[in-house]
Design a protein around this motif. Structure first.
Motif, PDB file in Angstrom:
ATOM      1  N   SER A   1       0.823  -1.210   0.000  1.00 11.17           N
ATOM      2  CA  SER A   1       0.000   0.000   0.000  1.00 11.17           C
ATOM      3  C   SER A   1       0.855   1.257   0.000  1.00 11.17           C
ATOM      4  N   PHE A   2       1.986   1.196   0.696  1.00  6.41           N
ATOM      5  CA  PHE A   2       2.822   2.388   0.823  1.00  6.41           C
ATOM      6  C   PHE A   2       3.691   2.617  -0.414  1.00  6.41           C
TER       7      PHE A   2
ATOM      8  N   ASN B   1       1.098   3.590  -3.310  1.00  5.32           N
ATOM      9  CA  ASN B   1       1.289   5.007  -3.002  1.00  5.32           C
ATOM     10  C   ASN B   1       0.120   5.547  -2.174  1.00  5.32           C
ATOM     11  N   ASN B   2      -0.327   4.727  -1.224  1.00  3.09           N
ATOM     12  CA  ASN B   2      -1.478   5.098  -0.392  1.00  3.09           C
ATOM     13  C   ASN B   2      -1.049   5.033   1.069  1.00  3.09           C
ATOM     14  N   MET B   3      -0.386   6.087   1.528  1.00  2.00           N
ATOM     15  CA  MET B   3       0.127   6.106   2.889  1.00  2.00           C
ATOM     16  C   MET B   3      -0.983   6.043   3.938  1.00  2.00           C
ATOM     17  N   PRO B   4      -2.106   6.755   3.787  1.00  2.00           N
ATOM     18  CA  PRO B   4      -3.159   6.670   4.814  1.00  2.00           C
ATOM     19  C   PRO B   4      -3.685   5.250   5.004  1.00  2.00           C
ATOM     20  N   PHE B   5      -3.889   4.515   3.911  1.00  2.00           N
ATOM     21  CA  PHE B   5      -4.391   3.150   4.065  1.00  2.00           C
ATOM     22  C   PHE B   5      -3.327   2.255   4.690  1.00  2.00           C
ATOM     23  N   ALA B   6      -2.068   2.453   4.313  1.00  2.00           N
ATOM     24  CA  ALA B   6      -0.988   1.690   4.939  1.00  2.00           C
ATOM     25  C   ALA B   6      -0.941   1.961   6.439  1.00  2.00           C
TER      26      ALA B   6
END
Length: 286
Positions: free
Chosen positions: A249-250, A254-259
């Motif tokens: 995810s990170f 490229n989805n830091m909030p979900f990670a």
């Protein structure tokens, strides 16, 4: 006299505060601050295409975690793997620690402690890739199982459990060894003199003393398994765990909030686990 007597005590408290204050403040800032930042980030969202973070408060990330079946399956799988690794390590570590503490000579004890610590000196990646070679087709495991008519487990969940159990085994052996070393030999002799069998002595004398040490070791093995993603990626194949979801995810998504939202699951699990073992009184007896 009273004022003079309290002055040294007050000065020693100030000295202790000056000694422990900076590292404790650093611990609060780095550890608790990072957890707070992690939770805050999990309440944001990221653009699906550009990955731009929108600092708008929302529970969408947690809603996806609880409503999508794939993440529930990964969470359950991660917990079961952590439990399996912890149980395997406890079963393997018990006879090793018991022999080290109560059977081996002092010289042999030192050599065995070094032998247990030696794998920790080797690179984590080297050990993980070594196990990948062990489970490969035509590898040592395949060679040993072929005469029995069995196939190598290859890359997958079984390989993941075995590899993680090997990696974290020293963290279970050493606390158990330390706990058993504090067990007086006179208790074992008294149990034998009273006619107890070996199994009775193990169940009524050894295990109650060993329980707090086993709990301490399980904290390491359980938590390290929950957060691992490198060894899982190397030997696990397509078997995803929570650490892999965070990584993908990170970096990939490229989805830091979900990670960050996924990262809160191991934290919550460990808090619940520590609360449970604390109520047993095991931690107070370490």
């Amino acid at each position: 006299m009273s004022a003079a007597g309290t002055a040294p005590g007050r000065r020693s408290r100030w000295q202790l505060g000056l000694l422990l204050g900076p590292p404790m403040a650093w611990l609060v800032v780095v550890y608790l601050g990072s957890l707070a930042a992690l939770f805050v980030t999990s309440l944001w969202t990221a653009d699906e295409f550009g990955g731009t973070i929108s600092r708008t408060w929302t529970l969408d990330n947690f809603r996806d975690l609880f409503t999508l079946e794939v993440y529930r399956t990964i969470t359950v799988r991660t917990i079961l793997v952590a439990v399996a690794v912890t149980v395997i390590d406890a079963v393997v570590a018990l006879p090793v620690a018991l022999f080290m503490a109560k059977v081996a000579s002092p010289r042999a004890q030192r050599l065995l402690v070094i032998a247990v610590l030696t794998p920790l000196w080797a690179s984590y990646l080297v050990k993980a890739y070594a196990w990948r070679g062990m489970f490969s087709n035509g590898g040592p495991v395949d060679w040993l199982l072929a005469p029995l008519g069995l196939d190598t487990p290859g890359y997958g969940l079984t390989a993941t459990v075995i590899t993680l159990a090997y990696l974290w085994l020293p963290y279970m052996i050493l606390p158990m060894y330390a706990g058993l070393e504090r067990l007086p030999g006179s208790l074992l002799e008294a149990s034998a003199d009273l006619g107890a069998t070996g199994w009775t002595t193990l169940r009524r004398v050894v295990l109650p003393v060993l329980f707090p040490a086993a709990v301490a070791g399980s904290i390491f093995t359980f938590s390290l398994t929950l957060g691992d993603y490198i060894a899982v990626k190397i030997v696990g194949g397509a078997n995803q765990m929570l650490g892999n979801v965070v990584y993908d995810s990170f970096l990939t998504g490229n989805n830091m909030p979900f990670a960050a939202a996924v990262s809160t699951i191991p934290v919550v699990i460990m808090l619940a686990y520590l609360t449970g073992v604390r109520r047993t009184g095991a931690l107070e007896n370490l």
